[in-house]
Design a protein around this motif. Structure first.
Motif, PDB file in Angstrom:
ATOM      1  N   ALA A  21      12.349   4.890   4.205  1.00 40.92           N
ATOM      2  CA  ALA A  21      11.744   5.886   3.377  1.00 40.92           C
ATOM      3  C   ALA A  21      12.539   6.136   2.156  1.00 40.92           C
ATOM      4  O   ALA A  21      11.825   6.604   1.301  1.00 40.92           O
ATOM      5  CB  ALA A  21      11.808   7.104   4.332  1.00 40.92           C
ATOM      6  N   GLU A  22      13.645   5.418   1.858  1.00 43.66           N
ATOM      7  CA  GLU A  22      14.217   5.607   0.560  1.00 43.66           C
ATOM      8  C   GLU A  22      13.991   4.275  -0.481  1.00 43.66           C
ATOM      9  O   GLU A  22      14.495   4.207  -1.205  1.00 43.66           O
ATOM     10  CB  GLU A  22      15.787   5.921   0.655  1.00 43.66           C
ATOM     11  N   GLY A  23      13.145   3.427   0.129  1.00 45.37           N
ATOM     12  CA  GLY A  23      12.955   2.153  -0.589  1.00 45.37           C
ATOM     13  C   GLY A  23      13.889   1.133  -0.277  1.00 45.37           C
ATOM     14  O   GLY A  23      13.734   0.043  -0.989  1.00 45.37           O
ATOM     15  N   ALA A  24      14.744   1.092   0.647  1.00 45.36           N
ATOM     16  CA  ALA A  24      15.725   0.037   1.044  1.00 45.36           C
ATOM     17  C   ALA A  24      15.038  -0.872   1.818  1.00 45.36           C
ATOM     18  O   ALA A  24      14.188  -0.695   2.578  1.00 45.36           O
ATOM     19  CB  ALA A  24      16.864   0.508   1.500  1.00 45.36           C
ATOM     20  N   VAL A  83       5.452  -6.394  -1.794  1.00 42.49           N
ATOM     21  CA  VAL A  83       4.468  -5.902  -2.781  1.00 42.49           C
ATOM     22  C   VAL A  83       5.016  -4.581  -3.264  1.00 42.49           C
ATOM     23  O   VAL A  83       5.223  -3.625  -2.232  1.00 42.49           O
ATOM     24  CB  VAL A  83       3.080  -5.930  -2.395  1.00 42.49           C
ATOM     25  N   ASP A  84       5.453  -4.222  -4.422  1.00 44.07           N
ATOM     26  CA  ASP A  84       5.822  -3.058  -4.951  1.00 44.07           C
ATOM     27  C   ASP A  84       5.377  -2.710  -6.266  1.00 44.07           C
ATOM     28  O   ASP A  84       4.273  -3.518  -6.814  1.00 44.07           O
ATOM     29  CB  ASP A  84       7.397  -2.846  -5.067  1.00 44.07           C
ATOM     30  N   ASP A  85       5.831  -2.089  -7.163  1.00 37.79           N
ATOM     31  CA  ASP A  85       5.395  -1.914  -8.766  1.00 37.79           C
ATOM     32  C   ASP A  85       5.978  -3.209  -9.461  1.00 37.79           C
ATOM     33  O   ASP A  85       5.081  -3.233 -10.499  1.00 37.79           O
ATOM     34  CB  ASP A  85       6.434  -0.654  -9.219  1.00 37.79           C
ATOM     35  N   ARG A  86       6.608  -3.948  -9.099  1.00 37.99           N
ATOM     36  CA  ARG A  86       6.822  -5.216  -9.803  1.00 37.99           C
ATOM     37  C   ARG A  86       5.864  -6.215  -9.310  1.00 37.99           C
ATOM     38  O   ARG A  86       5.527  -7.306 -10.244  1.00 37.99           O
ATOM     39  CB  ARG A  86       7.976  -6.076  -9.397  1.00 37.99           C
ATOM     40  N   GLY A  87       4.990  -6.186  -8.569  1.00 39.21           N
ATOM     41  CA  GLY A  87       3.878  -7.304  -8.066  1.00 39.21           C
ATOM     42  C   GLY A  87       4.325  -7.647  -6.748  1.00 39.21           C
ATOM     43  O   GLY A  87       4.761  -6.921  -5.806  1.00 39.21           O
ATOM     44  N   LEU A  88       4.102  -8.842  -6.470  1.00 38.68           N
ATOM     45  CA  LEU A  88       4.375  -9.940  -4.970  1.00 38.68           C
ATOM     46  C   LEU A  88       5.638 -10.140  -5.578  1.00 38.68           C
ATOM     47  O   LEU A  88       5.816 -11.296  -6.434  1.00 38.68           O
ATOM     48  CB  LEU A  88       3.152 -10.746  -4.986  1.00 38.68           C
ATOM     49  N   VAL A  89       6.498  -9.860  -4.675  1.00 41.52           N
ATOM     50  CA  VAL A  89       7.945 -10.326  -4.977  1.00 41.52           C
ATOM     51  C   VAL A  89       8.437 -11.154  -3.624  1.00 41.52           C
ATOM     52  O   VAL A  89       8.125 -10.837  -2.683  1.00 41.52           O
ATOM     53  CB  VAL A  89       8.952  -9.085  -5.310  1.00 41.52           C
ATOM     54  N   THR A 146      13.240  -1.703  -3.456  1.00 39.42           N
ATOM     55  CA  THR A 146      12.023  -1.808  -3.855  1.00 39.42           C
ATOM     56  C   THR A 146      12.096  -1.282  -5.193  1.00 39.42           C
ATOM     57  O   THR A 146      12.762  -0.341  -5.486  1.00 39.42           O
ATOM     58  CB  THR A 146      10.864  -1.199  -3.094  1.00 39.42           C
ATOM     59  N   GLU A 147      11.161  -1.479  -6.057  1.00 45.66           N
ATOM     60  CA  GLU A 147      10.991  -0.836  -7.307  1.00 45.66           C
ATOM     61  C   GLU A 147       9.659   0.211  -7.163  1.00 45.66           C
ATOM     62  O   GLU A 147       8.545  -0.610  -6.922  1.00 45.66           O
ATOM     63  CB  GLU A 147      10.747  -1.643  -8.544  1.00 45.66           C
ATOM     64  N   GLY A 148       9.739   1.305  -7.010  1.00 44.94           N
ATOM     65  CA  GLY A 148       8.477   1.978  -6.921  1.00 44.94           C
ATOM     66  C   GLY A 148       8.084   1.959  -5.399  1.00 44.94           C
ATOM     67  O   GLY A 148       8.749   1.691  -4.479  1.00 44.94           O
ATOM     68  N   ALA A 149       6.899   2.407  -5.300  1.00 43.74           N
ATOM     69  CA  ALA A 149       6.203   2.297  -3.764  1.00 43.74           C
ATOM     70  C   ALA A 149       6.068   1.105  -3.477  1.00 43.74           C
ATOM     71  O   ALA A 149       5.372   0.188  -3.931  1.00 43.74           O
ATOM     72  CB  ALA A 149       4.968   3.251  -3.902  1.00 43.74           C
ATOM     73  N   ALA A 150       6.291   0.856  -2.236  1.00 42.92           N
ATOM     74  CA  ALA A 150       5.990  -0.483  -1.391  1.00 42.92           C
ATOM     75  C   ALA A 150       4.977  -0.461  -0.805  1.00 42.92           C
ATOM     76  O   ALA A 150       4.472   0.643  -0.131  1.00 42.92           O
ATOM     77  CB  ALA A 150       7.044  -1.151  -0.438  1.00 42.92           C
ATOM     78  N   ALA A 151       4.085  -1.439  -0.864  1.00 43.31           N
ATOM     79  CA  ALA A 151       2.715  -1.485  -0.307  1.00 43.31           C
ATOM     80  C   ALA A 151       2.544  -2.503   0.966  1.00 43.31           C
ATOM     81  O   ALA A 151       1.850  -1.951   2.038  1.00 43.31           O
ATOM     82  CB  ALA A 151       1.624  -1.835  -1.244  1.00 43.31           C
ATOM     83  N   ALA A 152       3.442  -3.417   1.219  1.00 44.32           N
ATOM     84  CA  ALA A 152       3.455  -4.377   2.141  1.00 44.32           C
ATOM     85  C   ALA A 152       4.593  -5.361   2.364  1.00 44.32           C
ATOM     86  O   ALA A 152       5.377  -5.375   1.181  1.00 44.32           O
ATOM     87  CB  ALA A 152       2.009  -5.290   1.996  1.00 44.32           C
ATOM     88  N   ILE A 153       4.813  -5.630   3.324  1.00 39.28           N
ATOM     89  CA  ILE A 153       5.925  -6.676   3.729  1.00 39.28           C
ATOM     90  C   ILE A 153       5.657  -7.641   4.713  1.00 39.28           C
ATOM     91  O   ILE A 153       5.005  -7.636   5.472  1.00 39.28           O
ATOM     92  CB  ILE A 153       7.202  -6.008   4.032  1.00 39.28           C
ATOM     93  N   ALA A 154       6.138  -8.862   4.576  1.00 40.98           N
ATOM     94  CA  ALA A 154       6.078  -9.883   5.623  1.00 40.98           C
ATOM     95  C   ALA A 154       7.370 -10.855   5.637  1.00 40.98           C
ATOM     96  O   ALA A 154       7.995 -11.045   4.432  1.00 40.98           O
ATOM     97  CB  ALA A 154       4.988 -10.872   5.009  1.00 40.98           C
ATOM     98  N   VAL A 214       0.969  -1.059  -0.100  1.00 41.20           N
ATOM     99  CA  VAL A 214       0.016  -0.015  -0.010  1.00 41.20           C
ATOM    100  C   VAL A 214       0.772   1.072  -0.137  1.00 41.20           C
ATOM    101  O   VAL A 214       1.604   1.402   0.682  1.00 41.20           O
ATOM    102  CB  VAL A 214      -0.940  -0.111   1.070  1.00 41.20           C
ATOM    103  N   ALA A 215       1.525   2.221   0.080  1.00 39.78           N
ATOM    104  CA  ALA A 215       2.612   3.020  -0.556  1.00 39.78           C
ATOM    105  C   ALA A 215       3.085   4.200   0.541  1.00 39.78           C
ATOM    106  O   ALA A 215       2.237   4.905   0.722  1.00 39.78           O
ATOM    107  CB  ALA A 215       2.250   3.855  -1.755  1.00 39.78           C
ATOM    108  N   ALA A 216       4.611   4.158   0.661  1.00 40.01           N
ATOM    109  CA  ALA A 216       5.189   5.206   1.536  1.00 40.01           C
ATOM    110  C   ALA A 216       4.288   5.419   2.698  1.00 40.01           C
ATOM    111  O   ALA A 216       3.487   4.532   3.249  1.00 40.01           O
ATOM    112  CB  ALA A 216       5.302   6.376   0.761  1.00 40.01           C
ATOM    113  N   LEU A 217       4.489   6.723   3.333  1.00 48.94           N
ATOM    114  CA  LEU A 217       3.775   6.912   4.550  1.00 48.94           C
ATOM    115  C   LEU A 217       2.121   7.254   4.385  1.00 48.94           C
ATOM    116  O   LEU A 217       1.286   7.089   5.284  1.00 48.94           O
ATOM    117  CB  LEU A 217       4.302   8.085   5.143  1.00 48.94           C
TER     118      LEU A 217
END
Length: 284
Positions: free
Chosen positions: A229-232, A264-270, A247-255, A16-19
């Motif tokens: 915050a920088e996508g690392a 989950v980022d702009d690539r899809g589910l990675v 990440t590539e683009g905005a990250a939405a979730a991590i587990a 779901v993306a950034a703050l």
């Protein structure tokens, strides 16, 4: 996110993306009614809000409901039989908790405008509390399911429960993007001011020293993984924080669970099957 480790298997047949919390900040369009699962593409789910490992699957909380993802094929199966806008999700040793907005089906479980806290009861969702009142955009639970905490949309106060979500207490004022319980009972939150930790169930929080500015966070027995915050993509350890990738683009979730990571980022589910050494796109 939930205290992450691989959980007992989903009940048989539950096939779901950034703050900012953009995308589904409001109820928006109802999920499309259909009994058929969508094609294996995250675009069909519109927005992904949470991911969590559960048994041999990975669960995705999305605008179209909660789906189980086969970790080998990437196939998606609707969990609980109902599509709804699943904004928050947590897994425990006992099952799955969720929150959000109802879709086309509105009943005594999926009450408009907000479903409150619901839980997976066999192959169907059941209401637990706060029906019609609350939509948790951040939701987490302890491994045993006794402690539950979340932040409702439009609010900055933590709501905490010590009885599995049956009753609630208002905790600290905190503008958090993500929450996670740790194995030692701590509650950790990502905020614009840095990583914060509570040792009293969310009543008070204090800064975590020397932590990066994280947006998303998950936890397992080895510590934390998160996205800064920088996508690392980073992991905590005895020697500090290690970078696992980006990440590539905005990250939405991590587990994270047992050396497996999902993002989950702009690539899809990675996913990574080797604790971040290598990554593959499972669902584009």
């Amino acid at each position: 996110m939930a205290a992450s480790r691989r959980r007992s298997a989903i009940a048989a047949g539950v096939a779901v993306a950034a703050l900012g919390l953009a995308g589904c900040a409001d109820a928006g369009a109802a999920p499309t009614p259909s009994s058929a699962p969508p094609e294996a593409s995250l675009a069909a789910l519109e927005h992904v809000h949470e991911v969590a490992f559960y048994g041999e699957d990975l669960l995705i909380a999305s605008h179209q409901g909660v789906y189980a993802v086969d970790l080998e094929s990437g196939a998606l199966d609707l969990v609980g039989g109902t599509r709804f806008d699943a904004m928050g999700m947590a897994v425990t040793d006992a099952g799955v908790l969720a929150s959000g907005h109802p879709g086309a089906q509105v009943d005594d479980v999926f009450v408009a405008p907000n479903v409150g806290l619901i839980g997976l009861d066999g192959e169907e969702w059941a209401s637990i509390s706060l029906s019609g009142e609350v939509d948790f955009h951040a939701l987490t639970a302890s491994a045993d399911g006794a402690a539950v905490a979340g932040i409702p949309s439009g609010e900055t106060a933590v709501l905490a429960s010590g009885d599995g979500g049956a009753t609630w207490q208002r905790g600290a004022q905190l503008e958090a993007r993500d929450l996670v319980f740790t194995d030692d009972g701590g509650l950790v939150a990502t905020t614009a001011d840095g990583l914060m930790r509570s040792t009293d169930g969310g009543a008070t929080f204090a800064a975590v020293e020397d932590a990066p500015l994280l947006v998303l966070i998950a936890a397992d027995a080895d510590g934390f993984v998160g996205v800064d915050a920088e996508g690392a993509v980073v992991r905590s350890g005895t020697d500090g924080w290690q970078t696992l990738g980006a990440t590539e683009g905005a990250a939405a979730a991590i587990a994270v669970a047992d050396g497996m990571l999902a993002l989950v980022d702009d690539r899809g589910l990675v996913i990574s099957r080797d604790d971040g050494d290598s990554w593959e796109v499972l669902v584009p």
